[in-house]
Scaffold this active site. Sequence first.
Site, PDB file in Angstrom:
ATOM      1  N   GLU A 146      -4.512 -15.224   0.734  1.00 27.42           N
ATOM      2  CA  GLU A 146      -3.430 -15.298  -0.174  1.00 27.42           C
ATOM      3  C   GLU A 146      -3.087 -16.357  -1.062  1.00 27.42           C
ATOM      4  O   GLU A 146      -3.275 -16.463  -2.887  1.00 27.42           O
ATOM      5  CB  GLU A 146      -2.000 -14.887   0.080  1.00 27.42           C
ATOM      6  CG  GLU A 146      -1.989 -13.806   1.172  1.00 27.42           C
ATOM      7  CD  GLU A 146      -2.643 -12.379   0.186  1.00 27.42           C
ATOM      8  OE1 GLU A 146      -2.082 -12.907  -1.245  1.00 27.42           O
ATOM      9  OE2 GLU A 146      -2.410 -11.403   0.683  1.00 27.42           O
ATOM     10  N   HIS A 158      -9.649 -11.668  -5.048  1.00 29.79           N
ATOM     11  CA  HIS A 158      -9.343 -11.118  -3.917  1.00 29.79           C
ATOM     12  C   HIS A 158     -11.089 -10.132  -3.575  1.00 29.79           C
ATOM     13  O   HIS A 158     -11.290 -10.700  -2.086  1.00 29.79           O
ATOM     14  CB  HIS A 158      -8.375 -10.302  -3.523  1.00 29.79           C
ATOM     15  CG  HIS A 158      -6.938 -10.759  -2.649  1.00 29.79           C
ATOM     16  ND1 HIS A 158      -7.393 -11.807  -1.627  1.00 29.79           N
ATOM     17  CD2 HIS A 158      -5.859 -10.688  -2.786  1.00 29.79           C
ATOM     18  CE1 HIS A 158      -5.838 -12.377  -1.083  1.00 29.79           C
ATOM     19  NE2 HIS A 158      -5.135 -11.277  -2.015  1.00 29.79           N
ATOM     20  N   GLU A 169      -5.216  -5.801  -2.519  1.00 27.67           N
ATOM     21  CA  GLU A 169      -6.774  -5.708  -2.738  1.00 27.67           C
ATOM     22  C   GLU A 169      -7.344  -4.794  -2.457  1.00 27.67           C
ATOM     23  O   GLU A 169      -8.774  -5.167  -2.032  1.00 27.67           O
ATOM     24  CB  GLU A 169      -6.825  -7.193  -2.185  1.00 27.67           C
ATOM     25  CG  GLU A 169      -7.082  -7.739  -1.044  1.00 27.67           C
ATOM     26  CD  GLU A 169      -5.839  -7.920  -0.358  1.00 27.67           C
ATOM     27  OE1 GLU A 169      -6.112  -8.496   0.599  1.00 27.67           O
ATOM     28  OE2 GLU A 169      -4.796  -7.384  -1.339  1.00 27.67           O
ATOM     29  N   ASN A 170      -6.838  -3.784  -1.766  1.00 24.56           N
ATOM     30  CA  ASN A 170      -8.306  -2.555  -1.087  1.00 24.56           C
ATOM     31  C   ASN A 170      -9.526  -2.533  -1.843  1.00 24.56           C
ATOM     32  O   ASN A 170      -9.270  -2.544  -3.446  1.00 24.56           O
ATOM     33  CB  ASN A 170      -6.741  -0.933  -1.439  1.00 24.56           C
ATOM     34  CG  ASN A 170      -6.334  -1.125  -1.103  1.00 24.56           C
ATOM     35  OD1 ASN A 170      -5.972  -1.634   0.369  1.00 24.56           O
ATOM     36  ND2 ASN A 170      -5.401  -0.567  -1.849  1.00 24.56           N
ATOM     37  N   GLU A 195      -5.390 -10.311  -7.569  1.00 23.16           N
ATOM     38  CA  GLU A 195      -6.548  -8.902  -6.460  1.00 23.16           C
ATOM     39  C   GLU A 195      -7.987  -8.488  -7.135  1.00 23.16           C
ATOM     40  O   GLU A 195      -8.335  -8.268  -6.008  1.00 23.16           O
ATOM     41  CB  GLU A 195      -5.565  -7.499  -6.511  1.00 23.16           C
ATOM     42  CG  GLU A 195      -4.012  -7.705  -6.905  1.00 23.16           C
ATOM     43  CD  GLU A 195      -4.123  -7.925  -5.353  1.00 23.16           C
ATOM     44  OE1 GLU A 195      -4.310  -8.095  -4.492  1.00 23.16           O
ATOM     45  OE2 GLU A 195      -2.967  -8.302  -5.261  1.00 23.16           O
ATOM     46  N   GLU A 250      -2.486  -3.287   4.697  1.00 19.97           N
ATOM     47  CA  GLU A 250      -2.183  -4.222   5.044  1.00 19.97           C
ATOM     48  C   GLU A 250      -1.009  -4.335   6.202  1.00 19.97           C
ATOM     49  O   GLU A 250      -0.142  -3.935   5.346  1.00 19.97           O
ATOM     50  CB  GLU A 250      -2.533  -5.445   4.094  1.00 19.97           C
ATOM     51  CG  GLU A 250      -1.896  -7.228   4.593  1.00 19.97           C
ATOM     52  CD  GLU A 250      -2.784  -7.896   3.572  1.00 19.97           C
ATOM     53  OE1 GLU A 250      -3.595  -9.003   4.017  1.00 19.97           O
ATOM     54  OE2 GLU A 250      -2.657  -7.730   2.685  1.00 19.97           O
ATOM     55  N   GLY A 255       4.012  -5.778  -4.375  1.00 25.25           N
ATOM     56  CA  GLY A 255       3.121  -5.959  -5.857  1.00 25.25           C
ATOM     57  C   GLY A 255       2.108  -5.460  -5.621  1.00 25.25           C
ATOM     58  O   GLY A 255       2.601  -4.795  -6.902  1.00 25.25           O
TER      59      GLY A 255
END
Length: 841
Positions: free
Chosen positions: A326, A307, A272-273, A304, A130, A269
């Site tokens: 986000e 997401h 979110e793969n 995460e 990203e 930080g």
Amino acid sequence: MPGTNLTREEAQQRAATVSTPTYAVALDLTLDAPESGTHRFGSITTLTFSATPGASTFVDLVDAELDSVVLNGRELGTDAYADSRIALTDLAADNELVVKARCAYSHSGEGLHRFVDPTDDRVYLYTQFEVPDARRVFATFEQPDLKAQFTFHITAPSHWQVVSNSPTPEPDDLGSGRALWKFAPTKTMSTYITALVAGEYHVVRDSYSGKFGEIPLGVFCRQSLAQYLDADDILLITKQGFEFFEGTFDMGYPFGKYDQLFVPEYNMGAMENAGCVTFRDEMIYRSRQTQAAYEQRANTILHEMAHMWFGDLVTMKWWDDLWLNESFAEWAAHHASAQATRFTDAWTGFTNQRKNWAYRQDQLPSTHPIAADNYDLHAVEANFDGITYAKGASALKQLVAWVGLEDFTAGLRAYFTKHAYGNTELSDLLRELESASGRELDSWAAEWLQTTGVNTLQARFDVDDSGAFTSFVVEQSAHPDHPTLRRHRIAIGFYDLVDGALVRTHRVETDVVGAQTSVPELEGLPQPDLVLLNDDDLTYAKIRLDERSLGTLLEHIPHFADSLPRALCWGAAWDMTRDAQLPGARFVDLVLAGVASETDLTAVASLLRQGHSAVNLFTPESAVAALRTRWSDGVYALLSAAEAGSDHQLALARGFADAATDPAPLRELLGGSLDGLAIDPDLRWVLVGGLARLGDLSDDELATELKNDPTNSGAERGARVSAMRPTTEAKQLAWDKAIDPATPNETRRSYAGGFQVAGQAEVLAPFVDTYLEMAATVVPKLGVWIGQIALQSLFPLANPSSDTLARVDAWLASADIDATTRRYVSEGRDDLARALAARAA
């Protein structure tokens, strides 16, 4: 020439030309041989897609050594590759593109990052894609609305762990210490949430069983951190999160397995793969931490995880709705923390830290609407900020208050069901929320999401001879540059001193509309010791305290019975300090009076930082030296009185390292003078940093510290400490390292972070002009991620003078610079101007 940029218009044109892509990506991670000096990996992309017959488009690929490009059996030649794009012409209805290349490993945290652990020389790789960096690893249509299935085949050393979005298969042995992992096709997803993590990682496995079935879980970290991995706590939060989100969304987790990988030298930080979430491995704590660190880590884990539904399952069409991704995850993580974990006061931490980030960002000249106009990728990269995250989350919290939590949740369930594995725009979400709640939300979105600036709320009232209210009005104002007056659903709390505690004795909710809103239900009630607007923190607005309430706060800040109203009051006091309405010395007194009894450890750390700033930035120059001594003595007294081994003791020790004006007590602390304060590696570096700041750390002492901590963390912390020393040589070294593209990203951030130190104005004075010379070229030369570190951390804030301000203003007026550079320099300029205004006041 576009370079690595991509405009929204280009993405729309490409999406109108091509559709239904699928990727087969073969990566060879065994090419890198240290003895040969090569630092590239093999990348073969087979991309099939439909297109408008006869049309032209392009695929993205950055910094590749191209071997061949074949479109529908036709060799295009390497001339088709230019400016980070491969031009595709005369497309068929159905197409196959095969791109063979060797791509570069990264040391900047973009693309496929390669790290060698200095502790044991083990190799670790991970991807960070990203916003637009999958194209650094394979050929892509790099935009979120061209979702696809991805099949990854990875050749790597046979003793490695290899993890991607799909479950890790048993590898095929290729001999000579090599193996091939053939991953199953992924679910349909965007390029930016695909992932690969590989290397000699340590792993702990578990599973979660819930109402929708079983989810295999994995937690990974470097071998040198395995002894510190508290997997039980990470897995506990993970399972609590899945139970909460699957129940709230009434939908099972969509991506099968769930691996969480803690990786080195990470820019963000976490990321979110889908099914392969990466985190900064500083979250594996090798030294003692306060409870705030565990709360923050839990929040990041839940952020995460949220997401997986909002962002991964249902994805924005373009980055204009980055904020929604986000902001939702930010809101959902705090909501889940408070409802499902031991961190039941998570919203207090949000108020004490994240919301202050938003308020500051929203008052900078670079403020932008929550729903920003992200017309190209450069604009997107600049908008990962406090507005995108924390202001957006605050707006969503206000939206929840506006429509009601039950209807908000019902709208989310319908949204996920209708748009699973697809792409949406904000209007798609609003439509479901309107249907569930019956509220019209277009006007709400217009005033909250498409405008800039923060409103200020203040109570205006009259009282009779008995002390009862005869009138009560909530006055709303806005900065002239950002004049929108919004609708706010707020609570108003009355707080009185009862048996020595400040407790809420009355509460009403009301809608604030326009410049003045009467609250007749408060008339006739006695004036309390403190009136708190926005009680329970339902909306996003600065608040001002009336004279009596401010007096109560200054005298009784430790005596609040609950943490959230105290957080709101801390925030109001800090706002007033930054706005030159409360002297820095008064804020320092307030912190010294209340920080030792503050129950929210996030607030303790924030308040110590703010107190430090109040001393050095928001105090008249003639009074700074005396206030520094008062601050140092006050923090040390609180540290000495803190309970042995407590979180407060640790937080105050860290704060004292920044506050100390004399090296002697720091050396005593390093020697173990304080009962219960364990001088572990991380705290040792903090205290040594205090010595460096004061000019009391020799080269030999620094070398000894580095030798005693030969880890990557030690090297990064040593870089920061080195930069903090008040010598021209130390500053020049730090400067050179901070702008050198060869410096690893986290090391660069450490050098830059230690450069500007309050009280070192004389040695830093020559770097004011050096900064302005560097700023003109750093982003075009080094890119946004490296450039923003230099522009933000090296800004001459330690020289808060009218001369510095004048030079910055002259440069901004005359320089021909890109929008990103102008943004970050203007932000630094605002901090400088605020400091001078407060000093003058």
